[in-house]
Scaffold this active site. Sequence first.
Site, PDB file in Angstrom:
ATOM      1  N   GLU A   1      81.907  -6.964   9.049  1.00 49.94           N
ATOM      2  CA  GLU A   1      81.270  -6.037   8.108  1.00 49.94           C
ATOM      3  C   GLU A   1      81.645  -4.601   8.417  1.00 49.94           C
ATOM      4  O   GLU A   1      81.554  -4.140   9.556  1.00 49.94           O
ATOM      5  CB  GLU A   1      79.752  -6.196   8.196  1.00 49.94           C
ATOM      6  CG  GLU A   1      78.960  -5.244   7.338  1.00 49.94           C
ATOM      7  CD  GLU A   1      77.468  -5.448   7.507  1.00 49.94           C
ATOM      8  OE1 GLU A   1      76.716  -5.040   6.609  1.00 49.94           O
ATOM      9  OE2 GLU A   1      77.052  -6.032   8.538  1.00 49.94           O
TER      10      GLU A   1
ATOM     11  N   ARG B   1      81.131 -13.384  10.986  1.00 47.93           N
ATOM     12  CA  ARG B   1      80.881 -12.422   9.904  1.00 47.93           C
ATOM     13  C   ARG B   1      81.499 -11.099  10.340  1.00 47.93           C
ATOM     14  O   ARG B   1      81.366 -10.693  11.504  1.00 47.93           O
ATOM     15  CB  ARG B   1      79.375 -12.254   9.642  1.00 47.93           C
ATOM     16  CG  ARG B   1      79.073 -11.241   8.557  1.00 47.93           C
ATOM     17  CD  ARG B   1      77.634 -11.332   8.029  1.00 47.93           C
ATOM     18  NE  ARG B   1      76.609 -10.926   8.982  1.00 47.93           N
ATOM     19  CZ  ARG B   1      75.756 -11.752   9.569  1.00 47.93           C
ATOM     20  NH1 ARG B   1      75.824 -13.062   9.338  1.00 47.93           N
ATOM     21  NH2 ARG B   1      74.839 -11.308  10.410  1.00 47.93           N
TER      22      ARG B   1
ATOM     23  N   HIS C   1      76.040  -4.745  -0.304  1.00 47.62           N
ATOM     24  CA  HIS C   1      74.814  -4.091  -0.773  1.00 47.62           C
ATOM     25  C   HIS C   1      74.968  -2.585  -0.601  1.00 47.62           C
ATOM     26  O   HIS C   1      75.748  -2.111   0.230  1.00 47.62           O
ATOM     27  CB  HIS C   1      73.576  -4.604  -0.013  1.00 47.62           C
ATOM     28  CG  HIS C   1      73.648  -4.454   1.477  1.00 47.62           C
ATOM     29  ND1 HIS C   1      73.446  -3.254   2.130  1.00 47.62           N
ATOM     30  CD2 HIS C   1      73.892  -5.361   2.458  1.00 47.62           C
ATOM     31  CE1 HIS C   1      73.556  -3.427   3.433  1.00 47.62           C
ATOM     32  NE2 HIS C   1      73.844  -4.687   3.668  1.00 47.62           N
TER      33      HIS C   1
ATOM     34  N   ASP D   1      44.357   1.580  20.262  1.00 45.91           N
ATOM     35  CA  ASP D   1      44.859   2.876  19.806  1.00 45.91           C
ATOM     36  C   ASP D   1      46.378   2.894  19.714  1.00 45.91           C
ATOM     37  O   ASP D   1      46.994   3.966  19.664  1.00 45.91           O
ATOM     38  CB  ASP D   1      44.368   3.998  20.726  1.00 45.91           C
ATOM     39  CG  ASP D   1      44.906   3.848  22.144  1.00 45.91           C
ATOM     40  OD1 ASP D   1      45.394   2.752  22.480  1.00 45.91           O
ATOM     41  OD2 ASP D   1      44.819   4.827  22.908  1.00 45.91           O
TER      42      ASP D   1
ATOM     43  N   ASP E   1      75.884  -0.003   9.188  1.00 47.88           N
ATOM     44  CA  ASP E   1      75.675  -1.456   9.164  1.00 47.88           C
ATOM     45  C   ASP E   1      77.002  -2.132   9.506  1.00 47.88           C
ATOM     46  O   ASP E   1      77.906  -2.186   8.679  1.00 47.88           O
ATOM     47  CB  ASP E   1      75.188  -1.873   7.772  1.00 47.88           C
ATOM     48  CG  ASP E   1      74.665  -3.295   7.731  1.00 47.88           C
ATOM     49  OD1 ASP E   1      74.789  -4.015   8.749  1.00 47.88           O
ATOM     50  OD2 ASP E   1      74.129  -3.695   6.679  1.00 47.88           O
TER      51      ASP E   1
ATOM     52  N   TYR F   1      80.369 -19.862   8.316  1.00 47.12           N
ATOM     53  CA  TYR F   1      79.428 -20.408   9.295  1.00 47.12           C
ATOM     54  C   TYR F   1      79.610 -21.919   9.387  1.00 47.12           C
ATOM     55  O   TYR F   1      79.439 -22.620   8.383  1.00 47.12           O
ATOM     56  CB  TYR F   1      77.992 -20.048   8.897  1.00 47.12           C
ATOM     57  CG  TYR F   1      77.844 -18.568   8.604  1.00 47.12           C
ATOM     58  CD1 TYR F   1      77.620 -17.654   9.625  1.00 47.12           C
ATOM     59  CD2 TYR F   1      77.995 -18.086   7.295  1.00 47.12           C
ATOM     60  CE1 TYR F   1      77.533 -16.291   9.357  1.00 47.12           C
ATOM     61  CE2 TYR F   1      77.903 -16.733   7.022  1.00 47.12           C
ATOM     62  CZ  TYR F   1      77.676 -15.832   8.057  1.00 47.12           C
ATOM     63  OH  TYR F   1      77.596 -14.488   7.784  1.00 47.12           O
TER      64      TYR F   1
ATOM     65  N   ASP G   1      75.475  -8.147  14.565  1.00 50.20           N
ATOM     66  CA  ASP G   1      75.192  -7.393  13.342  1.00 50.20           C
ATOM     67  C   ASP G   1      74.242  -6.273  13.743  1.00 50.20           C
ATOM     68  O   ASP G   1      73.034  -6.470  13.859  1.00 50.20           O
ATOM     69  CB  ASP G   1      74.571  -8.321  12.295  1.00 50.20           C
ATOM     70  CG  ASP G   1      74.460  -7.665  10.919  1.00 50.20           C
ATOM     71  OD1 ASP G   1      74.434  -6.426  10.860  1.00 50.20           O
ATOM     72  OD2 ASP G   1      74.382  -8.398   9.919  1.00 50.20           O
TER      73      ASP G   1
ATOM     74  N   HIS H   1      69.620 -14.613  10.001  1.00 50.71           N
ATOM     75  CA  HIS H   1      68.729 -13.546  10.445  1.00 50.71           C
ATOM     76  C   HIS H   1      68.156 -13.860  11.824  1.00 50.71           C
ATOM     77  O   HIS H   1      66.971 -13.666  12.089  1.00 50.71           O
ATOM     78  CB  HIS H   1      67.619 -13.315   9.416  1.00 50.71           C
ATOM     79  CG  HIS H   1      68.109 -12.708   8.141  1.00 50.71           C
ATOM     80  ND1 HIS H   1      67.592 -13.017   6.901  1.00 50.71           N
ATOM     81  CD2 HIS H   1      69.098 -11.811   7.904  1.00 50.71           C
ATOM     82  CE1 HIS H   1      68.241 -12.343   5.974  1.00 50.71           C
ATOM     83  NE2 HIS H   1      69.155 -11.593   6.558  1.00 50.71           N
TER      84      HIS H   1
ATOM     85  N   HIS I   1      69.481  -1.510   3.249  1.00 53.51           N
ATOM     86  CA  HIS I   1      69.649  -2.055   1.903  1.00 53.51           C
ATOM     87  C   HIS I   1      69.150  -0.968   0.956  1.00 53.51           C
ATOM     88  O   HIS I   1      67.985  -0.945   0.571  1.00 53.51           O
ATOM     89  CB  HIS I   1      68.864  -3.357   1.722  1.00 53.51           C
ATOM     90  CG  HIS I   1      69.308  -4.446   2.640  1.00 53.51           C
ATOM     91  ND1 HIS I   1      68.458  -5.105   3.490  1.00 53.51           N
ATOM     92  CD2 HIS I   1      70.531  -4.980   2.859  1.00 53.51           C
ATOM     93  CE1 HIS I   1      69.137  -6.007   4.197  1.00 53.51           C
ATOM     94  NE2 HIS I   1      70.393  -5.945   3.821  1.00 53.51           N
TER      95      HIS I   1
ATOM     96  N   HIS J   1      75.576 -16.186   1.675  1.00 52.33           N
ATOM     97  CA  HIS J   1      74.900 -14.923   1.364  1.00 52.33           C
ATOM     98  C   HIS J   1      75.818 -14.021   0.536  1.00 52.33           C
ATOM     99  O   HIS J   1      76.999 -14.324   0.314  1.00 52.33           O
ATOM    100  CB  HIS J   1      74.471 -14.211   2.659  1.00 52.33           C
ATOM    101  CG  HIS J   1      75.595 -13.916   3.608  1.00 52.33           C
ATOM    102  ND1 HIS J   1      76.472 -12.861   3.452  1.00 52.33           N
ATOM    103  CD2 HIS J   1      75.986 -14.548   4.749  1.00 52.33           C
ATOM    104  CE1 HIS J   1      77.329 -12.843   4.437  1.00 52.33           C
ATOM    105  NE2 HIS J   1      77.077 -13.865   5.249  1.00 52.33           N
TER     106      HIS J   1
ATOM    107  N   GLU K   1      80.726  -7.657   3.769  1.00 50.37           N
ATOM    108  CA  GLU K   1      80.380  -8.497   4.918  1.00 50.37           C
ATOM    109  C   GLU K   1      80.488  -9.999   4.625  1.00 50.37           C
ATOM    110  O   GLU K   1      79.500 -10.721   4.637  1.00 50.37           O
ATOM    111  CB  GLU K   1      78.977  -8.170   5.404  1.00 50.37           C
ATOM    112  CG  GLU K   1      77.895  -8.145   4.317  1.00 50.37           C
ATOM    113  CD  GLU K   1      76.526  -7.809   4.872  1.00 50.37           C
ATOM    114  OE1 GLU K   1      76.095  -8.468   5.843  1.00 50.37           O
ATOM    115  OE2 GLU K   1      75.881  -6.890   4.332  1.00 50.37           O
TER     116      GLU K   1
END
Length: 430
Positions: free
Chosen positions: A399, A397, A359, A41, A274, A388, A263, A246, A366, A355, A384
């Site tokens: 942002e 990074r 965005h 449940d 963000d 690396y 992040d 990620h 996003h 990357h 951002e």
Amino acid sequence: MKYLPIDNQLFIKNRKKFVEKMEPNSMAIFNSNDIYPISADSTLPFAQQRDIFYLSGVDQEESVLVIFPDCPKEENREILFLRETNDHIAVWEGEKLDKDKAFTTSGISKVYWLQDLEKVLFELMTQAETVYVNTNEHYRASVETETRDARFIKWIKEKYPAHNYKRCQPIMQRLRSVKEPLEIEMIQNACDITEKGFRRVLGFMKPGVMEYEIEAEYIHEFIRNRSAGFAYTPIIGSGYNACVLHYIENNQECKDGDMVLMDVGAEYANYSSDMTRCIPVSGKFSERQKEVYNAVLRVKNEAAKLLVPGTIWADYHVEVGKLMTKELLNLGLISQEDVDKEDPDWPAYKKYFMHGTSHHMGLDTHDYGILTEPMEPGMVFTVEPGIYIPDENLGIRLEDDYVIQESGEPINLMANIPIEIEDIEKLMQG
């Protein structure tokens, strides 16, 4: 909800903008999200479908919004269908919207209970020629679970096959990408809550702290400031983990000499923030860490200046690539020969910055927006860039979130969040 009531004039205005884009004698229908089961449940916490929230402010399950501006019955031009509430539901699940509260929230006076949907819809369908249905057409979407909107679309097309059907998304993508002042206020609120979390972490960080402990510090500060929590799954990567774009395990020890990439962003009233910041575990940057950090910071600051009306997203990224190429050459990470021989489809800088830079952001992290169309005032974008270097266990990074203005540089909604090396070191060292 933890957030304070929102002026329903926002949702009234949003519906008006949507109506202006509809064809004559057409009707649009939006459904809430499902509550998704886990096992037995158990369920995931409810998260409202953003389009129905954008147009109504209704933030509960089993709700349906109908917009039919040319309906012969004036009272049926805007309708909410809600799950009927009662004392039993209030005791077991908490208070739900009644008809008066629904009007206060949305500005919609006509409310039916959900059990009347098919009966009322039959009358409306005899009067409408075109029906707008809601689909998820985000360029990053990958949907395997059938949503409530998707089930509804199958049902209505089977029951009423002779109607014309159109998509809400071309309208919603354009409307949602340009924010109203009140929306920007809520995004700013989310950013301010994120700032509180970051400042808390600056005083908490030291060698031996676990990544998940940092995550806990953020969520503590977010919730105590009326946020429902993280706007997206937080990335807190120390050392090599910062090079995994990620990385969400957040389960390693933060070691002396390493940097920690965070992040994270708070949500507020379903609106996202963000942020990415990188700080030294010890409270002091090494010379190499300073070099790479400041290179990323310069790219971020210069890239932000390019967010002006008329800019095309793809062209913008080409220009950011040039900025990053210059910095990587200065750092000795790539050579001029690498640049001269680069593959145009995968430029040399992509080895260390793989990357995108920006965005749309808003009700979704996003957010909706059509990337092939020029940027407009009122759009909110992240900026951002990152570098690396796995061989050095170093990933940086940075942002912030920016609002495009009518002219000149965009406004940084995170201008109050420390980012300069000197400020971070000073705050970390008390």
